[in-house]
Write a protein that holds these residues in place. Structure first.
Motif, PDB file in Angstrom:
ATOM      1  N   GLY A   1       0.825  -1.212   0.000  1.00  5.26           N
ATOM      2  CA  GLY A   1       0.000   0.000   0.000  1.00  5.26           C
ATOM      3  C   GLY A   1       0.854   1.255   0.000  1.00  5.26           C
ATOM      4  N   ASP A  58       0.203   3.409   6.728  1.00  6.29           N
ATOM      5  CA  ASP A  58      -0.369   2.853   5.503  1.00  6.29           C
ATOM      6  C   ASP A  58      -1.642   3.625   5.164  1.00  6.29           C
ATOM      7  N   GLU A  60      -3.994   3.011   3.156  1.00  9.81           N
ATOM      8  CA  GLU A  60      -5.213   2.214   2.959  1.00  9.81           C
ATOM      9  C   GLU A  60      -5.784   1.698   4.281  1.00  9.81           C
ATOM     10  N   THR A  61      -4.907   1.214   5.145  1.00  7.79           N
ATOM     11  CA  THR A  61      -5.395   0.599   6.392  1.00  7.79           C
ATOM     12  C   THR A  61      -5.306   1.543   7.593  1.00  7.79           C
TER      13      THR A  61
END
Length: 219
Positions: A1, A58, A60-61
């Protein structure tokens, strides 16, 4: 990511969002600023209320990848200007949200800063630098302006007293001569990169003047 990055300095940038919320009443400005403050407490403030400079995560997370310093002495140290930005940022956050957690955080950050000041009330560029040679007058200026507001908002007279001691020291020992640029000397922009070390810094001058103006207006 993909990796995102935030730094303790971002606490000062929230001012624009608080202002936008104040003017428009639109929650879309308030919520991100509020969440950023809560996440900063969780991720960038240590148990002793010293601050970490940089967090990579990250995108995305949202998971934390690493916590490092870029402008400080080491990943475990406390970069003094970062601490000053945090005091100011959480003081502003409390002013706009009236969330007691932000006031408590600002006070504890301020106490850490004050406790680690040298005799002349102007910090070294990093509180943990063993050499104790290079100062950052801009960190002192930012903190003095923040402490004046925090004293008023949080009812702590001693914060105002320390702000005055910082400003007195800057006036007595850190003003430039006619041959030099800027107002305050002995600023430190980025010691690890060797940039702007022992120089006048425009933001140091800015917050120095701001603090003096606050003092004059609030007699």
């Amino acid at each position: 990511g993909k990796t995102g990055r935030t730094a303790i300095d971002a606490m000062m940038d929230l001012q624009l969002l608080w202002w936008a919320y104040d003017v428009t009443g639109n929650e879309k400005y308030f919520q991100p600023a509020y969440e950023h403050c809560r996440n900063t407490i969780k991720e960038l403030i240590r148990e002793d209320y010293s601050t970490i400079h940089v967090l990579d995560f990250d995108l995305e997370t949202g998971e934390t990848i690493r916590k490092i310093t870029v402008q400080g002495y080491s990943n475990n140290s406390c970069w003094s200007r970062g601490q000053a930005w945090a005091i100011y940022g959480f003081t502003l956050a409390y002013k706009y949200t009236k969330d007691e957690l932000f006031l408590k955080t600002a006070k504890n950050l301020a106490e850490y800063f004050i406790k680690n000041l040298p005799e002349d009330f102007v910090p070294y560029w990093d509180f943990d630098d063993p050499e104790k040679e290079i100062r950052d007058s801009s960190a002192a200026a930012i903190a003095s302006s923040a402490l004046l507001d925090l004293s008023e908002l949080g009812g702590r007279e001693e914060f105002r007293e320390v702000a005055i001691k910082i400003l007195s020291s800057l006036c007595d020992n850190y003003l430039t001569t006619e041959e030099e640029d800027g107002i305050l000397k002995h600023g430190c922009f980025h010691k690890p990169a060797g940039m702007g070390v022992d120089e006048s810094l425009i933001w140091g001058d800015c917050y120095f003047v701001e603090a003096l103006t606050k003092l004059k207006e609030r007699k």
